[in-house]
Scaffold this motif. Structure first.
Motif, PDB file in Angstrom:
ATOM      1  N   SER A 330      31.320  27.381  39.840  1.00 20.40           N
ATOM      2  CA  SER A 330      32.617  28.040  39.979  1.00 20.40           C
ATOM      3  C   SER A 330      32.598  29.341  39.187  1.00 20.40           C
ATOM      4  N   ALA A 331      33.532  30.206  39.471  1.00 18.57           N
ATOM      5  CA  ALA A 331      33.583  31.492  38.766  1.00 18.57           C
ATOM      6  C   ALA A 331      33.937  31.267  37.303  1.00 18.57           C
ATOM      7  N   PRO A 332      33.213  31.891  36.373  1.00 22.52           N
ATOM      8  CA  PRO A 332      33.510  31.716  34.946  1.00 22.52           C
ATOM      9  C   PRO A 332      34.821  32.381  34.573  1.00 22.52           C
ATOM     10  N   TRP A 333      35.494  31.824  33.581  1.00 22.25           N
ATOM     11  CA  TRP A 333      36.714  32.459  33.114  1.00 22.25           C
ATOM     12  C   TRP A 333      36.804  32.372  31.597  1.00 22.25           C
ATOM     13  N   PHE A 334      37.624  33.266  31.037  1.00 15.80           N
ATOM     14  CA  PHE A 334      37.710  33.455  29.597  1.00 15.80           C
ATOM     15  C   PHE A 334      39.156  33.829  29.245  1.00 15.80           C
ATOM     16  N   TRP A 335      39.450  33.850  27.952  1.00 15.54           N
ATOM     17  CA  TRP A 335      40.764  34.339  27.531  1.00 15.54           C
ATOM     18  C   TRP A 335      40.690  34.893  26.115  1.00 15.54           C
ATOM     19  N   SER A 336      41.678  35.721  25.777  1.00 16.71           N
ATOM     20  CA  SER A 336      41.790  36.269  24.430  1.00 16.71           C
ATOM     21  C   SER A 336      43.261  36.494  24.119  1.00 16.71           C
ATOM     22  N   ASP A 337      43.701  36.054  22.940  1.00 17.56           N
ATOM     23  CA  ASP A 337      45.081  36.261  22.498  1.00 17.56           C
ATOM     24  C   ASP A 337      45.109  37.308  21.397  1.00 17.56           C
ATOM     25  N   GLN A 338      45.857  38.373  21.622  1.00 16.38           N
ATOM     26  CA  GLN A 338      46.026  39.430  20.624  1.00 16.38           C
ATOM     27  C   GLN A 338      47.494  39.839  20.617  1.00 16.38           C
ATOM     28  N   TYR A 339      48.134  39.734  19.450  1.00 21.40           N
ATOM     29  CA  TYR A 339      49.569  39.983  19.334  1.00 21.40           C
ATOM     30  C   TYR A 339      50.303  39.083  20.323  1.00 21.40           C
ATOM     31  N   GLU A 340      51.209  39.665  21.120  1.00 21.37           N
ATOM     32  CA  GLU A 340      51.934  38.847  22.104  1.00 21.37           C
ATOM     33  C   GLU A 340      51.255  38.902  23.464  1.00 21.37           C
ATOM     34  N   LEU A 341      50.045  39.403  23.500  1.00 20.85           N
ATOM     35  CA  LEU A 341      49.334  39.594  24.762  1.00 20.85           C
ATOM     36  C   LEU A 341      48.331  38.480  25.007  1.00 20.85           C
ATOM     37  N   LYS A 342      48.372  37.914  26.205  1.00 22.73           N
ATOM     38  CA  LYS A 342      47.351  36.958  26.626  1.00 22.73           C
ATOM     39  C   LYS A 342      46.510  37.620  27.711  1.00 22.73           C
ATOM     40  N   LEU A 343      45.260  37.845  27.368  1.00 23.95           N
ATOM     41  CA  LEU A 343      44.302  38.395  28.317  1.00 23.95           C
ATOM     42  C   LEU A 343      43.530  37.234  28.934  1.00 23.95           C
ATOM     43  N   GLN A 344      43.576  37.127  30.265  1.00 20.07           N
ATOM     44  CA  GLN A 344      42.857  36.082  30.994  1.00 20.07           C
ATOM     45  C   GLN A 344      41.909  36.751  31.980  1.00 20.07           C
ATOM     46  N   MET A 345      40.659  36.354  31.927  1.00 19.75           N
ATOM     47  CA  MET A 345      39.623  37.003  32.734  1.00 19.75           C
ATOM     48  C   MET A 345      38.910  35.967  33.584  1.00 19.75           C
ATOM     49  N   VAL A 346      38.573  36.343  34.797  1.00 20.88           N
ATOM     50  CA  VAL A 346      37.789  35.470  35.667  1.00 20.88           C
ATOM     51  C   VAL A 346      36.716  36.304  36.338  1.00 20.88           C
ATOM     52  N   GLY A 347      35.510  35.747  36.427  1.00 23.68           N
ATOM     53  CA  GLY A 347      34.398  36.458  37.032  1.00 23.68           C
ATOM     54  C   GLY A 347      33.716  37.394  36.055  1.00 23.68           C
ATOM     55  N   LEU A 348      32.606  37.978  36.499  1.00 22.03           N
ATOM     56  CA  LEU A 348      31.836  38.926  35.698  1.00 22.03           C
ATOM     57  C   LEU A 348      31.877  40.282  36.385  1.00 22.03           C
ATOM     58  N   SER A 349      32.308  41.301  35.655  1.00 17.19           N
ATOM     59  CA  SER A 349      32.568  42.604  36.263  1.00 17.19           C
ATOM     60  C   SER A 349      31.349  43.514  36.291  1.00 17.19           C
ATOM     61  N   HIS A 350      30.240  43.083  35.728  1.00 16.74           N
ATOM     62  CA  HIS A 350      29.047  43.932  35.667  1.00 16.74           C
ATOM     63  C   HIS A 350      28.662  44.449  37.054  1.00 16.74           C
ATOM     64  N   GLY A 351      28.473  45.754  37.169  1.00 13.24           N
ATOM     65  CA  GLY A 351      28.059  46.341  38.438  1.00 13.24           C
ATOM     66  C   GLY A 351      29.200  46.704  39.368  1.00 13.24           C
ATOM     67  N   TYR A 352      30.446  46.594  38.926  1.00 20.06           N
ATOM     68  CA  TYR A 352      31.571  46.919  39.819  1.00 20.06           C
ATOM     69  C   TYR A 352      31.550  48.411  40.167  1.00 20.06           C
ATOM     70  N   ASP A 353      32.080  48.752  41.338  1.00 16.81           N
ATOM     71  CA  ASP A 353      32.121  50.166  41.734  1.00 16.81           C
ATOM     72  C   ASP A 353      33.539  50.672  41.987  1.00 16.81           C
ATOM     73  N   MET A 354      34.534  49.790  41.803  1.00 15.17           N
ATOM     74  CA  MET A 354      35.929  50.226  41.949  1.00 15.17           C
ATOM     75  C   MET A 354      36.821  49.317  41.119  1.00 15.17           C
ATOM     76  N   LEU A 355      37.816  49.919  40.483  1.00 19.66           N
ATOM     77  CA  LEU A 355      38.816  49.162  39.738  1.00 19.66           C
ATOM     78  C   LEU A 355      40.173  49.412  40.374  1.00 19.66           C
ATOM     79  N   VAL A 356      40.896  48.342  40.660  1.00 20.42           N
ATOM     80  CA  VAL A 356      42.237  48.462  41.228  1.00 20.42           C
ATOM     81  C   VAL A 356      43.223  47.852  40.239  1.00 20.42           C
TER      82      VAL A 356
END
Length: 423
Positions: A330-356
């Motif tokens: 399955s796609a890997p996922w991660f998270w990071s809590d900083q201040y009141e912000l919850k950053l949630q990440m899924v997948g690996l972005s290495h090699g991407y050619d566009m950000l939306v």
């Protein structure tokens, strides 16, 4: 197969979340053989993510970090020995030797040895040989206990490393009214894992909270106080001198592969395993931060440092050891809590050619989609749990996106963009 696993012995080297999950999953799947878990820390298996967050801030107590009480492991028939280190692995005769001289045989072995903080090259940059009492790495409960005793309001803290751990530490310390400076060698924070837009967003958030961020900064040396016991200043390559009361280093992790290397197992950015977690020795498996495995999704071998990944690998190895098919990747996922912000990440972005970008970063609630060849390969969500859960369902399929404008338009429901791929 079941009759065989009722009598064999499985030893797990390591006592972190991956190790605990593997042992519990084996029991849940019907494994009746001996289960022995060995940990070099004095603690029962515990959660590491809160160490740089709620435990560092004092909001969590040690007992709250433990995955299970000792009685739960006893009830499951899982033996745990803490405060003991495995010094030798003899794969030829299938036995390990412990630091107390004990020899333990095994039928199957699971290496869940994790990793250790990457050290500063102290010999090159420090004007002394003794480890300073105010220079810390953050990996264990004991590490944080030492840091907490020195983390006082108005103290000057220098955090070396602008990755997840470094920024989480900076966020907690700034809330405790500590004066924080973050030093990052690369041109931006989170450079290895996020797009420049996300780096810019988090740098802005930290600076608004009073944290000084210095990127493209190389350390020339550490200056010690007259006693030689503490760092009094950090001298940067450009000549800047930063006085400090406390230094915390977060510059990456080194996988613990020494036992595997000693046993002659294949290594490749960690202990090399196949899709099922099996090493080059058919009786030895490896899981968690110490292991690297081939990814059909990303078409390369990868080593992931994340709790969800460790738990998934642990459950997969338990499944295989109980004679069942290995579950799909399955796609890997991660998270990071900083201040009141919850950053949630899924997948690996290495090699991407566009950000939306979908949503306005200034609102502190948005999601960034990483595309490669018009397919979504990863996503980073900030305070956007619903969008993240949607991304988590589809990233593993790497859906084709024909309309980038619609993907960026928050008025267009995500489900309508590729309805046939979100089930």
């Amino acid at each position: 197969m079941l009759s065989q696993i009722q009598t064999e012995s499985t030893v797990i080297v390591g006592a972190g979340q991956a190790a605990s999950e593997a042992a519990v999953s084996l029991r849940q799947k019907g494994y009746g053989g001996r289960l022995l878990m060995l940990g070099d820390e004095a603690h029962l298996p515990y959660q590491r993510p809160p160490l740089s967050k709620t435990y560092l801030s004092g909001e969590a107590e040690p007992q709250g970090l433990y995955l299970k009480p000792a009685t739960a492991y006893e009830k499951l028939g899982i033996e745990i020995r803490t405060g003991v280190r495995v010094t030798r692995l003899d794969a030829r005769v299938r036995r390990i030797t412990l630091s107390d001289g004990t020899v333990e045989p095994y039928d199957k072995l699971i290496l869940a040895t994790g990793g250790r903080p990457r050290p500063l090259l102290q010999a090159a940059i420090m004007d002394g040989e003794k480890h300073p009492s105010n220079l810390h790495y953050l990996r264990t409960i004991d590490d944080v206990d030492h840091i907490r005793r020195q983390l006082s309001p108005n103290f000057r803290l220098v955090v070396i490393g602008g990755g997840y751990v470094g920024l989480e530490v900076a966020a907690v310390a700034s809330r405790l009214r500590v004066r924080v400076t973050v030093l990052e060698a690369l041109p931006r924070v989170l450079a290895r894992v996020t797009a420049p837009e996300l780096s810019e967003f988090y740098e802005k958030v930290h600076r608004e909270a009073g944290v000084e961020i210095r990127t493209s900064t190389q350390i020339e040396r550490l200056e010690l106080d007259p006693s030689g016991d503490a760092v009094k200043a950090i001298v940067c390559a450009d000549g800047t001198v930063l006085p400090t009361d406390l230094v915390i280093v977060g510059i990456g992790l080194i996988p613990n592969v020494e036992l595997a290397e000693q046993a002659g197992l294949a290594l490749e950015n960690g202990i090399a395993v196949d899709e099922s977690g099996r090493t080059s020795d058919p009786n030895i498996f490896a899981i968690g931060d110490c292991s690297s495995r081939p990814s059909a999704l990303y078409k390369r071998r990868i080593r992931l440092e994340s709790v969800p990944n460790a738990l998934e690998q642990a459950r997969a190895v338990a499944t295989v050891l109980c004679g069942q098919p290995c579950p799909p990747e399955s796609a890997p996922w991660f998270w990071s809590d900083q201040y009141e912000l919850k950053l949630q990440m899924v997948g690996l972005s290495h090699g991407y050619d566009m950000l939306v970008l979908r949503g306005d970063p200034s609102s502190r609630s948005f999601i960034a989609f990483y595309l490669k060849d018009r397919r979504i390969i990863a996503a980073d969500a900030v305070n956007s749990p619903a969008a993240f859960m949607f991304a988590k369902r589809v990233v593993g399929r790497q859906p084709l996106i024909e309309n980038h404008e619609a993907l960026a338009d928050v008025t267009v429901p995500l489900q309508t963009l590729f309805a046939d791929q979100n089930s």
